[in-house]
Design an enzyme around this catalytic site. Structure first.
Site, PDB file in Angstrom:
ATOM      1  CB  CYS A   1      29.758 -17.284  13.130  1.00  0.00           C
ATOM      2  SG  CYS A   1      28.935 -17.615  14.704  1.00  0.00           S
TER       3      CYS A   1
ATOM      4  CB  CYS B   1      16.846 -22.847   5.654  1.00  0.00           C
ATOM      5  SG  CYS B   1      15.489 -21.726   5.972  1.00  0.00           S
TER       6      CYS B   1
HETATM    7 FE    FE Z   1      30.461 -19.120  15.575  1.00  0.00          FE
END
Ligand code: FE
Length: 159
Positions: free
Chosen positions: A77, A148
């Site tokens: 992330c 996606c």
């Molecule tokens: Fe995160």
């Protein structure tokens, strides 16, 4: 005496109201392990990543350098560095967005997204709640899923 009683009633209801408000804000703020204010996120992420991760924008297709990332490693992330996808599950979808057929364990959470008059499933980072993209059921084997993802929501860590 009546004035004093009326004042106390108003004061008491104000306190109850503040407690309720505080509770509801607290609940949404503690939904994810990593929390920042919008201003903090904007400063950390910059405008482009902020638009995707915190405002659910979609990056321009074929714009992500990660489309050409073919090394072994982990996609994490861009907001909180939580490990999201292994390079072993990345595939060429031809859509213009980095695509994967399976997330790592405990990496993401999903929720229904009714924007754009379509029923889609939004994919969020399980740790910070950042918007990553959507998942569709037209992916390759073995899962048949296509995650996606916006490249701006990810960073690559070579193995
Ligand atoms: Fe995160």
């Amino acid at each position: 005496m009546d004035d004093r009683r009326a004042f106390l009633a108003v004061a008491a209801s104000a306190v109850v109201g503040m407690l309720l408000l505080g509770r509801s804000q607290g609940a949404s703020a503690t939904r994810f392990a990593v929390n920042r204010t919008p201003a903090q996120w904007r400063q950390e992420l910059g405008a482009e990543r902020y638009a995707v991760l915190r405002d659910a924008a979609t990056e321009r297709p074929f714009s992500s350098p990660l489309l050409k990332e073919h090394r072994k490693g982990t996609f994490v992330c861009a907001g909180c560095a939580h490990a999201l996808f292994s390079s072993a599950t990345k595939f060429e979808s031809g859509t213009g967005w980095p695509s994967f057929w399976k997330p790592l364990a405990h990496a993401v959470v999903t929720r229904a997204d009714h924007k754009l008059l379509m029923e889609r499933t939004e994919v969020l980072c399980a740790r910070c709640g950042g918007h990553l993209g959507h998942v569709f059921e037209d992916g390759p084997k073995p899962t048949g899923l296509r995650y996606c993802m916006n490249g701006l929501a990810l960073k690559f860590r070579p193995a």
